[in-house]
Write a protein that holds these residues in place. Sequence first.
Motif, PDB file in Angstrom:
ATOM      1  N   UNK A   1       1.006  -1.238  -0.033  1.00 57.32           N
ATOM      2  CA  UNK A   1       0.093  -0.001  -0.149  1.00 57.32           C
ATOM      3  C   UNK A   1       0.893   1.211  -0.028  1.00 57.32           C
ATOM      4  N   UNK A   2       0.256   2.387  -0.363  1.00 56.75           N
ATOM      5  CA  UNK A   2       0.728   3.641  -0.064  1.00 56.75           C
ATOM      6  C   UNK A   2       0.552   4.313   1.179  1.00 56.75           C
ATOM      7  N   UNK A   3       1.450   4.460   1.935  1.00 56.29           N
ATOM      8  CA  UNK A   3       1.407   5.045   3.279  1.00 56.29           C
ATOM      9  C   UNK A   3       0.827   6.293   3.216  1.00 56.29           C
ATOM     10  N   UNK A   4       1.340   7.306   2.243  1.00 51.31           N
ATOM     11  CA  UNK A   4       0.748   8.684   2.384  1.00 51.31           C
ATOM     12  C   UNK A   4      -0.589   8.421   2.235  1.00 51.31           C
ATOM     13  N   UNK A   5      -1.167   7.916   1.185  1.00 44.59           N
ATOM     14  CA  UNK A   5      -2.583   7.649   0.767  1.00 44.59           C
ATOM     15  C   UNK A   5      -3.133   7.266   2.117  1.00 44.59           C
ATOM     16  N   UNK A   6      -2.845   6.208   2.930  1.00 45.32           N
ATOM     17  CA  UNK A   6      -3.600   5.824   3.941  1.00 45.32           C
ATOM     18  C   UNK A   6      -3.611   6.821   5.085  1.00 45.32           C
TER      19      UNK A   6
ATOM     20  N   UNK B   1      -1.517   9.074  -6.943  1.00 45.61           N
ATOM     21  CA  UNK B   1      -1.617   9.930  -6.464  1.00 45.61           C
ATOM     22  C   UNK B   1      -0.239  10.657  -6.324  1.00 45.61           C
ATOM     23  N   UNK B   2       0.639   9.983  -5.507  1.00 50.05           N
ATOM     24  CA  UNK B   2       2.002  10.441  -5.282  1.00 50.05           C
ATOM     25  C   UNK B   2       3.090  10.057  -6.085  1.00 50.05           C
ATOM     26  N   UNK B   3       2.739   8.922  -6.989  1.00 54.54           N
ATOM     27  CA  UNK B   3       3.767   8.627  -8.390  1.00 54.54           C
ATOM     28  C   UNK B   3       4.933   7.779  -7.805  1.00 54.54           C
ATOM     29  N   UNK B   4       4.807   7.127  -6.525  1.00 55.72           N
ATOM     30  CA  UNK B   4       5.967   6.220  -6.253  1.00 55.72           C
ATOM     31  C   UNK B   4       5.398   5.118  -6.018  1.00 55.72           C
ATOM     32  N   UNK B   5       6.488   4.031  -5.818  1.00 61.31           N
ATOM     33  CA  UNK B   5       6.124   2.503  -5.747  1.00 61.31           C
ATOM     34  C   UNK B   5       5.450   2.435  -4.478  1.00 61.31           C
ATOM     35  N   UNK B   6       4.890   1.148  -4.280  1.00 54.09           N
ATOM     36  CA  UNK B   6       4.330   0.812  -3.135  1.00 54.09           C
ATOM     37  C   UNK B   6       5.210   0.222  -1.948  1.00 54.09           C
ATOM     38  N   UNK B   7       4.693   0.404  -0.648  1.00 56.33           N
ATOM     39  CA  UNK B   7       5.486  -0.177   0.538  1.00 56.33           C
ATOM     40  C   UNK B   7       5.224  -1.784   0.581  1.00 56.33           C
TER      41      UNK B   7
ATOM     42  N   UNK C   1      -0.156   1.551  10.340  1.00 60.82           N
ATOM     43  CA  UNK C   1       1.236   2.105  10.026  1.00 60.82           C
ATOM     44  C   UNK C   1       2.146   1.362  10.778  1.00 60.82           C
ATOM     45  N   UNK C   2       1.920   0.151  11.739  1.00 61.19           N
ATOM     46  CA  UNK C   2       2.616  -0.275  12.616  1.00 61.19           C
ATOM     47  C   UNK C   2       3.114  -1.719  12.037  1.00 61.19           C
ATOM     48  N   UNK C   3       4.511  -1.978  12.133  1.00 64.35           N
ATOM     49  CA  UNK C   3       5.029  -3.455  11.480  1.00 64.35           C
ATOM     50  C   UNK C   3       5.180  -4.219  12.678  1.00 64.35           C
ATOM     51  N   UNK C   4       4.997  -5.458  12.514  1.00 67.17           N
ATOM     52  CA  UNK C   4       5.255  -6.519  13.567  1.00 67.17           C
ATOM     53  C   UNK C   4       6.346  -6.171  14.562  1.00 67.17           C
ATOM     54  N   UNK C   5       7.464  -5.536  14.023  1.00 66.11           N
ATOM     55  CA  UNK C   5       8.497  -5.298  14.743  1.00 66.11           C
ATOM     56  C   UNK C   5       8.581  -3.940  15.570  1.00 66.11           C
ATOM     57  N   UNK C   6       7.160  -3.196  15.253  1.00 63.21           N
ATOM     58  CA  UNK C   6       7.119  -2.103  15.915  1.00 63.21           C
ATOM     59  C   UNK C   6       7.367  -0.736  15.280  1.00 63.21           C
ATOM     60  N   UNK C   7       8.171  -0.906  13.937  1.00 64.56           N
ATOM     61  CA  UNK C   7       8.541   0.323  13.282  1.00 64.56           C
ATOM     62  C   UNK C   7       7.253   0.939  12.520  1.00 64.56           C
ATOM     63  N   UNK C   8       7.343   2.307  12.385  1.00 67.20           N
ATOM     64  CA  UNK C   8       6.358   3.303  11.897  1.00 67.20           C
ATOM     65  C   UNK C   8       6.381   3.157  10.370  1.00 67.20           C
ATOM     66  N   UNK C   9       5.438   2.437   9.736  1.00 66.75           N
ATOM     67  CA  UNK C   9       5.654   2.219   8.165  1.00 66.75           C
ATOM     68  C   UNK C   9       5.633   3.538   7.594  1.00 66.75           C
ATOM     69  N   UNK C  10       5.097   4.837   8.054  1.00 65.36           N
ATOM     70  CA  UNK C  10       5.267   5.982   7.211  1.00 65.36           C
ATOM     71  C   UNK C  10       6.589   6.672   7.156  1.00 65.36           C
ATOM     72  N   UNK C  11       7.740   6.020   7.738  1.00 65.03           N
ATOM     73  CA  UNK C  11       8.903   6.522   7.741  1.00 65.03           C
ATOM     74  C   UNK C  11       9.993   6.000   6.524  1.00 65.03           C
ATOM     75  N   UNK C  12       9.229   5.389   5.848  1.00 65.86           N
ATOM     76  CA  UNK C  12       9.865   4.523   4.824  1.00 65.86           C
ATOM     77  C   UNK C  12       9.917   5.256   3.423  1.00 65.86           C
ATOM     78  N   UNK C  13      11.166   5.678   2.950  1.00 61.69           N
ATOM     79  CA  UNK C  13      11.051   6.431   1.592  1.00 61.69           C
ATOM     80  C   UNK C  13      10.818   5.535   0.590  1.00 61.69           C
ATOM     81  N   UNK C  14      10.176   5.986  -0.502  1.00 64.36           N
ATOM     82  CA  UNK C  14       9.617   5.175  -1.473  1.00 64.36           C
ATOM     83  C   UNK C  14      10.245   5.849  -3.006  1.00 64.36           C
ATOM     84  N   UNK C  15      10.550   4.859  -3.828  1.00 67.59           N
ATOM     85  CA  UNK C  15      11.310   5.284  -5.083  1.00 67.59           C
ATOM     86  C   UNK C  15      10.344   5.766  -5.974  1.00 67.59           C
ATOM     87  N   UNK C  16      10.307   6.931  -6.881  1.00 66.75           N
ATOM     88  CA  UNK C  16       9.607   7.451  -7.860  1.00 66.75           C
ATOM     89  C   UNK C  16       9.331   6.205  -9.132  1.00 66.75           C
TER      90      UNK C  16
END
Length: 753
Positions: free
Chosen positions: A104-109, A129-135, A153-168
């Motif tokens: 999914x796209x974290x920005x859209x969610x 909408x944002x022109x980048x690859x999906x997470x 937005x929370x991974x099983x490891x506890x990381x925030x999935x919104x902080x992941x950079x995605x390539x265009x």
Amino acid sequence: MKLLLVTPAPNVTESLLGYVLRLSERNGYDTPWHILSFAGFNQREMKTAGFPIQKLASVLGRSTAELEPLSYRVQDGSKSFKLLGQPLGDSLAYRPLRLSKPAFCPACVDELGFIDAFWDLSAAVACPRHGHRLLESCSICANPITWYRPGLFQCKCGADLRDVPLEPVEPAVVEMMQIIVSKVHGHTQLPNFISRLPVAALWKLSLRSLLDLLNTLGNYAIAGNNLDKSSGTCIVSAAVAVLDNWPLNFHTFLRKFDQSQVSGIAKLTLRKRFEAFYVPMFKKRKSAVDFTFLKKEFIHFGATEWGEGIVDQRMIDGMETKQRFMSKSKLAEFVGVDKRTLTTWASQGKIQIKSVDVGGQTRYIADAAPLASPSIVEGLYLDERAAAKFLGLPVTALSYLKASGHYVVRHMPVFKRGYHQADLMSFQEALCSKSVLIAPMSLGEDTLSLEYVMQEIRFWSRDGKGAFIAAYLDGEISSPGRTGDGIETIRFLKTDVVAFASLFRMQASKGAISLQEAAKIIGCTSQAVKDLIGKEYLESSPAPAGLRVTRESVMRFVGKYACLHGMAREHRTTVARLKRLCDQSDLDMLSIECQNTSPSFYVFKGGCAQLENLLSNDRPKKQVSAVESLKRYLENLQKDDVLLPRRAGSPNLKAIAAACNFERSVFYKNPDAQSMLLEFSKGEALRHRIRLQCRPIDALKAYLANLTMTGTPLPRRGARPNMRLIAEGCGFKRDLLYSSSEMQALIEEYSCD
């Protein structure tokens, strides 16, 4: 039976599995499996298209009808599948859904507050909408994203999935995603954008047919390319590449497909030659009737562009396409001459006739394009010089383009010499069509017009200017735009022009390069290169204009010496410092006196490693490490009783990194820094009763409750609430206040009180 305390209604375009995850998060569970277990689900039932919505409805206290629009199966007793009401067919053999491997796209969610059903499609490989690859995987634990996680937005490891950079991704892929998401959402109007895709034809397809087309065409395109056939991204990107720049890329794909076919006997007709593509694509599939636009272009390609065989007349009947390639006997009948006359014309170069061995017999394919009828060739005829003046090109460039086939002759009869005005105008249109019309003020000083290139740039070759235009037409050189309707206004990047001209100059000077190119390789100045030539360390080469250096002598020199000027630039130091280190260690150096400037120095390659070691030891001590800086920062916060900067309950990594004077990426790459910040954040949350990762609506409620408790007035701007200050106090963006009617109602109610 209702077991859940919080049961929000599903959104109109929400993913069914995403809805289950949102329910789990709202009810405080660390995985949706708790809800599914309550509902009596089996282990595999959640991630299948047959997801039993009646079981889920039983624990929500809602009717099955409320969940039916989100279901993947038609609830009428049939075996049909759907997505938001869009039919997917009776079989999922073409794998339209990717329920077991979510992306999914974290920005859209983040903007919508839920996961859209569009992301359930295997063909959804980029955000429209944002022109980048999906997470697809977590940047911290590197594991694939799963539905069984604590929150949106929370991974099983506890990381925030919104902080992941995605390539265009490529613009054409984004445009395809816009078409697909419009179909998924049931829009009735064609998306309004300029595209090189056949948008009108694609929009007429049903969602199922469009997905089938991408899957089938993508698999054909990646065959033999050592790409991952199981990757939806590879398949969709390959299909879009075929449909992009329509129909030229499709023609290129067909030629490559033809070359990849291995057969002991040559086949004369298009139908037989492309049987491995034609029959599966247009005959043996339910969606074939929807692929009419592709079939028509396939036949048009065979009749007018292919040239390796002929198209059966039954395929062309009913189409506007005129057959260009035909048998020699049919062409003779069409023109009204004897077949021997065609053979004579072919020997004179007036027409082309190709021989093909078919089953032990020799058959002939003739190109009928040069034999246009008199009604087509009426108009003005120009000689070569007048034609070049008409276009505004050098005569040599026009001659090259005609010989290479980039200038297409359609209106000149085979018996006449020269150029037809209609062909010249078509060529002008072809040149202008590859460059968009833009305002002159939007161009910088780093561009050159085609007129300037043709008049001022020296290629040292008769074919150089024609080859430059041919490269532009072939897409090897692009144009940022044109400022008018004439070809002379087409602009090119100066770097592209210089690079192309340098290549031809090097060929004309037998491989020699310019002083500037030699200086870049050596790492010195152009004047230093001249002095090296004067001292016979480099060899000059005769050229049509200017002094040039043989590449061989330059490579020999850099294999033996290293320029201190280049080393200083690489290591961000000074030549004087490097020279001092060489003198202190008695390293042998080559000193070349330069005219009107200081000498240039070169060290033997054998001493480079020693010099770099000396430079490393000569440097001051390193600064405080990132972990130590973070430790001091956290100690000072606790000492001064100041809270960590947070955003929606989570530590604000950007603000913390800036305060510690290092990059935010430290928190992703340095485990010690991650652990230290996490422990401090947890301890602070316990001490001050901070609720981590709260929803925006909850943050607003807590903010208003705190205002009431402390007696602080609501921030205002004039008579109206100050949305910016309120959003900052809640720890989220101001846009959320405008997009949420519920939060607006809370503020209005509080303001009235």
